[in-house]
Design an enzyme around this catalytic site. Structure first.
Site, short mmCIF file in Angstrom:
data_model
loop_
_atom_site.label_atom_id
_atom_site.label_comp_id
_atom_site.label_asym_id
_atom_site.label_seq_id
_atom_site.Cartn_x
_atom_site.Cartn_y
_atom_site.Cartn_z
N GLY A 53 -4.85 -12.28 -11.74
CA GLY A 53 -4.68 -10.84 -12.44
C GLY A 53 -3.65 -11.46 -13.34
CB ALA A 83 -4.85 -10.13 -18.24
CB ILE A 105 2.62 -8.04 -11.17
CG1 ILE A 105 2.85 -6.80 -10.82
CG2 ILE A 105 3.22 -9.00 -10.41
CD1 ILE A 105 2.55 -6.36 -9.19
CG ASN A 151 -8.29 -5.66 -2.36
OD1 ASN A 151 -8.34 -6.35 -3.28
ND2 ASN A 151 -7.42 -4.45 -2.07
CB VAL A 188 1.88 -10.31 -4.84
CG1 VAL A 188 2.60 -9.09 -6.32
CG2 VAL A 188 2.66 -11.77 -5.65
CG HIS A 197 4.29 -5.12 0.78
ND1 HIS A 197 5.82 -4.64 0.16
CD2 HIS A 197 3.16 -4.64 -0.13
CE1 HIS A 197 5.84 -4.00 -0.42
NE2 HIS A 197 4.31 -4.36 -1.45
#
EC number: 1.1.1.37
Length: 331
Positions: free
Chosen positions: A14, A16, A19, A108, A132, A190
């Protein structure tokens, strides 16, 4: 003259995204692995985002970081993870409007199955993995289960952002400096069910339990503010936490590799050993110390009935996520 250590290969998925962008320049500057470790960056993206990642690579080149040895951009996980020492798995499928939770877990699950298998095949022997991308705990569980040759404890998920948020809120409430707050803990997922625990914290020379005794503030302000901070940021800025998430990811890996202070601990989601009644193998957040490059769960903490109930609620959510991805065949 002292010889510099060999370069560390760092892969960011990820890359680009916001984060990734907020992380990469600080990694290249040495903030994550220290001022003496050269870096080889691998930017891994989906094909449609490769051009944007190449633009970021150009900016990294233009920054002329002394520690940055080279940069590669890939859309093939086997090439992106080849020889990687540290993998930051930031990319994930975000929840879109009207998307059911099961659909999010399924989307995912596919991504992290592929990435886990690729890491298993080509990563360096001592690879450290930080997930993350949300749902981070369960994505880490899926990746770990698809990398049977990598010790499970090398797969972690990010709760350092929640940990840092808890420190900031306790500092604001107590009037203490952030640097004087130690031994905060995040338990569980989380998500909004997480439990930020200050019963064992130190606020300067005072006990966190003093502040926890104000149950109206604890349950009506502190816990919901920390647990729902991500949503509040989206509401305020129209986009999710990026710089603070990047900062937390860098903190996480820095402490993993270089160690935690002797008088403090941090929070990490990692596969449970059965500690504190959390089912073995479930990726849950715990208070941990980094010793000789490995995370160790802090043992011997007294958990009262108030804390037990909140930990169990978050663990229950993690169990339901685990059962869902198991039913889909990802673990």
């Amino acid at each position: 003259m002292a010889q510099s250590p060999p370069p560390a290969v760092v892969t960011v998925t990820g890359a680009a995204g916001s984060i990734g962008y907020a992380s990469l320049f600080r990694i290249a500057a040495g903030e994550m692995l220290g001022p003496d470790t050269p870096i080889r960056l691998r930017l891994l993206e989906i094909p449609s985002a490769v051009s944007a990642a190449e633009g970021t690579a150009m900016e990294l080149d233009d920054s002329a970081f002394p520690l940055l040895r080279d940069i590669e951009v890939h859309d093939d996980p086997k090439r992106g993870f080849d020889g990687t020492d540290v993998a930051l798995l930031i990319g994930s499928r975000p929840r879109s409007k009207g998307m059911e939770r099961g659909d999010l877990l399924a989307a995912n699950g596919q991504i992290f199955t592929v990435q886990g298998r690729a890491l298993n095949q080509v990563a360096a022997d001592g690879v450290r993995v930080l997930v993350v991308g949300n749902p981070a705990n369960t994505n880490a569980l899926v990746a770990a289960n698809n990398a049977p040759d990598i010790p499970a404890e090398r797969f972690t998920a990010l709760t350092r952002l929640d940990h840092n948020r808890a420190i900031a809120q306790l500092a604001r409430h107590s009037g203490a400096a952030v640097k004087d707050i130690r031994r905060v803990a995040i338990w569980g997922n989380h998500s909004s069910t997480q439990y930020p625990d200050i019963f064992h914290a130190r606020v300067g020379d005072r006990s966190g339990a003093e502040f926890a005794a104000d149950r109206e503030w604890l349950t009506g302000d502190f816990i919901p503010t920390v647990a729902n901070r991500g949503s509040a940021i989206i509401e305020a800025r129209g986009a999710s936490s990026a710089a603070s998430a990047a900062n937390a990811a860098i903190d996480h890996v820095h402490d993993w590799v270089l160690g935690t202070p002797d008088d403090d601990w941090t929070s990490v989601a990692l596969p449970s050993t059965g500690a504190y009644g959390v089912p073995e193998g479930l990726v849950s957040s715990f208070p941990v110390r980094s010793v000789d490059g490995s995370w160790q769960i802090v043992d011997g903490l007294e958990i009262d009935d108030f804390s037990r109930k909140l930990i169990d609620a978050s663990v229950g959510e993690l169990e339901s996520e685990r059962d869902a991805v198991r039913g889909m065949g990802f673990i």
